[in-house]
Scaffold this motif. Structure first.
Motif, PDB file in Angstrom:
ATOM      1  N   PRO A  29       0.848  -1.207   0.000  1.00 57.28           N
ATOM      2  CA  PRO A  29       0.000   0.000   0.000  1.00 57.28           C
ATOM      3  C   PRO A  29       0.874   1.244   0.000  1.00 57.28           C
ATOM      4  O   PRO A  29       1.802   1.347   0.819  1.00 57.28           O
ATOM      5  CB  PRO A  29      -0.787  -0.136   1.311  1.00 57.28           C
ATOM      6  CG  PRO A  29      -0.791  -1.603   1.600  1.00 57.28           C
ATOM      7  CD  PRO A  29       0.534  -2.120   1.116  1.00 57.28           C
ATOM      8  N   PHE A  30       0.631   2.152  -0.928  1.00 56.61           N
ATOM      9  CA  PHE A  30       1.502   3.326  -1.086  1.00 56.61           C
ATOM     10  C   PHE A  30       0.770   4.584  -0.643  1.00 56.61           C
ATOM     11  O   PHE A  30      -0.388   4.814  -1.000  1.00 56.61           O
ATOM     12  CB  PHE A  30       1.931   3.464  -2.548  1.00 56.61           C
ATOM     13  CG  PHE A  30       3.088   4.409  -2.750  1.00 56.61           C
ATOM     14  CD1 PHE A  30       4.386   3.975  -2.572  1.00 56.61           C
ATOM     15  CD2 PHE A  30       2.869   5.737  -3.084  1.00 56.61           C
ATOM     16  CE1 PHE A  30       5.458   4.836  -2.749  1.00 56.61           C
ATOM     17  CE2 PHE A  30       3.928   6.607  -3.261  1.00 56.61           C
ATOM     18  CZ  PHE A  30       5.235   6.164  -3.095  1.00 56.61           C
TER      19      PHE A  30
ATOM     20  N   ASN B 158       0.552   0.832  -5.806  1.00 62.32           N
ATOM     21  CA  ASN B 158      -0.746   0.514  -5.203  1.00 62.32           C
ATOM     22  C   ASN B 158      -1.151   1.663  -4.275  1.00 62.32           C
ATOM     23  O   ASN B 158      -1.086   1.549  -3.050  1.00 62.32           O
ATOM     24  CB  ASN B 158      -0.629  -0.807  -4.438  1.00 62.32           C
ATOM     25  CG  ASN B 158      -1.930  -1.220  -3.787  1.00 62.32           C
ATOM     26  OD1 ASN B 158      -3.013  -0.802  -4.189  1.00 62.32           O
ATOM     27  ND2 ASN B 158      -1.824  -2.038  -2.753  1.00 62.32           N
ATOM     28  N   VAL B 159      -1.547   2.794  -4.859  1.00 60.73           N
ATOM     29  CA  VAL B 159      -1.844   3.997  -4.075  1.00 60.73           C
ATOM     30  C   VAL B 159      -3.128   3.809  -3.269  1.00 60.73           C
ATOM     31  O   VAL B 159      -4.206   3.595  -3.838  1.00 60.73           O
ATOM     32  CB  VAL B 159      -1.962   5.241  -4.981  1.00 60.73           C
ATOM     33  CG1 VAL B 159      -2.341   6.476  -4.145  1.00 60.73           C
ATOM     34  CG2 VAL B 159      -0.657   5.492  -5.733  1.00 60.73           C
ATOM     35  N   LYS B 160      -2.992   3.890  -1.953  1.00 68.50           N
ATOM     36  CA  LYS B 160      -4.144   3.750  -1.062  1.00 68.50           C
ATOM     37  C   LYS B 160      -4.542   5.070  -0.402  1.00 68.50           C
ATOM     38  O   LYS B 160      -5.678   5.263   0.003  1.00 68.50           O
ATOM     39  CB  LYS B 160      -3.825   2.728   0.039  1.00 68.50           C
ATOM     40  CG  LYS B 160      -3.716   1.307  -0.455  1.00 68.50           C
ATOM     41  CD  LYS B 160      -5.049   0.795  -0.999  1.00 68.50           C
ATOM     42  CE  LYS B 160      -4.967  -0.664  -1.382  1.00 68.50           C
ATOM     43  NZ  LYS B 160      -6.253  -1.157  -1.943  1.00 68.50           N
TER      44      LYS B 160
ATOM     45  N   GLY C  26       1.286   1.745   5.342  1.00 71.51           N
ATOM     46  CA  GLY C  26       1.818   1.678   3.987  1.00 71.51           C
ATOM     47  C   GLY C  26       3.238   2.197   3.947  1.00 71.51           C
ATOM     48  O   GLY C  26       3.858   2.463   4.981  1.00 71.51           O
ATOM     49  N   ILE C  27       3.752   2.338   2.727  1.00 70.51           N
ATOM     50  CA  ILE C  27       5.083   2.896   2.506  1.00 70.51           C
ATOM     51  C   ILE C  27       4.933   4.170   1.681  1.00 70.51           C
ATOM     52  O   ILE C  27       3.864   4.452   1.144  1.00 70.51           O
ATOM     53  CB  ILE C  27       6.003   1.889   1.784  1.00 70.51           C
ATOM     54  CG1 ILE C  27       5.447   1.569   0.392  1.00 70.51           C
ATOM     55  CG2 ILE C  27       6.146   0.627   2.619  1.00 70.51           C
ATOM     56  CD1 ILE C  27       6.325   0.644  -0.421  1.00 70.51           C
ATOM     57  N   SER C  28       6.028   4.932   1.563  1.00 72.34           N
ATOM     58  CA  SER C  28       5.923   6.179   0.811  1.00 72.34           C
ATOM     59  C   SER C  28       7.274   6.555   0.223  1.00 72.34           C
ATOM     60  O   SER C  28       8.286   5.862   0.441  1.00 72.34           O
ATOM     61  CB  SER C  28       5.415   7.308   1.718  1.00 72.34           C
ATOM     62  OG  SER C  28       5.115   8.458   0.958  1.00 72.34           O
ATOM     63  N   MET C  29       7.281   7.644  -0.543  1.00 70.05           N
ATOM     64  CA  MET C  29       8.511   8.211  -1.082  1.00 70.05           C
ATOM     65  C   MET C  29       8.444   9.716  -0.862  1.00 70.05           C
ATOM     66  O   MET C  29       7.532  10.391  -1.341  1.00 70.05           O
ATOM     67  CB  MET C  29       8.650   7.901  -2.569  1.00 70.05           C
ATOM     68  CG  MET C  29      10.038   8.190  -3.125  1.00 70.05           C
ATOM     69  SD  MET C  29      10.131   7.969  -4.937  1.00 70.05           S
ATOM     70  CE  MET C  29       9.613   6.266  -5.106  1.00 70.05           C
TER      71      MET C  29
END
Length: 289
Positions: free
Chosen positions: A187-188, A211-213, A231-234
């Motif tokens: 999940p992004f 997978n943008v949530k 989720g994870i991110s940048m």
């Protein structure tokens, strides 16, 4: 000119009362100045509603000229000040969160040590908001990516790295550099860019779809969500340097960069104080590295 400043203050505060307090007038005086201006032009400029104060359709057509007149008057005053030496003025900036938090406080402090009577007005927003503020004259210049926004002058002052942000214990946290395609499955949490996104551009270039949530505007809210395991991110590497969130930040492969630039319409028409501060930013850009 005072009547135009009143219109601007009313729209900024969304209130006749707050505008009066801001400018040091009585509410009655503010109402009279608005009525006087509307009578002179034979046009209703403002309308009140349950949601506050808004421009009428006719007012929306006039407002860019009102702002332009105010800015030209401010430039006139500051030019006169510059002839005597820079004494007073206001620098109006729009900036993305990482830049406003990490760079600007120290730069403001140093600049005001030399020019103590200069005032700063800082608006935080995404790329789209900053460009809109520039177009409407709300700010003098923006600090944002150089990769977005046509029709503006841009001077790159630094290039920052966009890094992956992961919860503690995430399997990818063991890697020194994280291949971008490995970020596409979790999940992004996407930082809202207002029309442009470095992460989405990087995913597109790699031929993968994240997978943008969640879409969130605030970097620090995103880090809190990453810490919570949502989720994870940048994000920009800058936001990790002043945070206590229990998250992991790792470089991405291939590298994702954000060229941070001073963005403006026409430097020669900027208020003198803003011209000075832009020159100060450029002169001190090496310290931002």
């Amino acid at each position: 000119m005072n009547r135009l400043l009143v219109i601007e203050a009313i729209l900024q505060t969304n209130s006749f009362t707050k505008a009066a307090e801001l400018l040091g007038y009585t509410q009655s005086s503010v109402s009279q100045m608005v009525a006087s201006l509307e009578k002179e032009f034979n046009i209703q400029i403002l309308k009140r509603s349950r949601n506050g104060v808004q421009l009428t359709p006719e007012g929306k057509e006039l407002y860019p000229f009102i702002i332009q007149t105010i800015r030209q008057y401010q430039a006139l005053k500051e030019t006169a000040s510059s002839i005597r030496g820079l004494k007073t003025g206001t620098v109006k900036i729009g900036a993305i969160t990482s830049v406003s938090c990490y760079w600007l406080p120290d730069l403001f402090k140093e600049f005001q040590a030399e020019y103590p009577d200069i005032e700063f007005v800082l608006q935080q927003g995404d790329y789209g908001m900053i460009l809109n503020w520039l177009k409407n004259g709300v700010i003098d210049f923006g600090l944002m990516t150089a990769d977005y926004g046509e029709g503006f002058h841009k001077h790159i002052i630094h290039t920052t790295q966009m890094k992956a942000f992961l919860p503690l214990g995430h399997p990818l946290a063991k890697l020194d550099r994280i291949p971008i395609e490995k970020l596409a499955d979790d999940p992004f949490i996407l930082v809202e860019g207002g029309g442009y996104s470095e992460p989405l551009e990087a995913f597109s270039n790699a031929g993968v779809k994240p997978n943008v949530k969640y879409r969130i505007q605030d970097d620090y809210t995103i880090m809190a969500m990453v810490e919570a395991g949502l989720g994870i991110s940048m994000l920009s590497e800058l936001v990790f340097s002043r945070t206590n969130f229990n998250v992991v930040s790792k470089p991405v492969e291939p590298a994702v960069e954000r060229p941070v630039a001073v963005v403006y319409r026409d430097k020669q028409t900027l208020p003198i104080a803003s011209q000075y501060f832009i020159e100060f930013l450029i002169k001190n850009r090496k310290r931002l590295m």
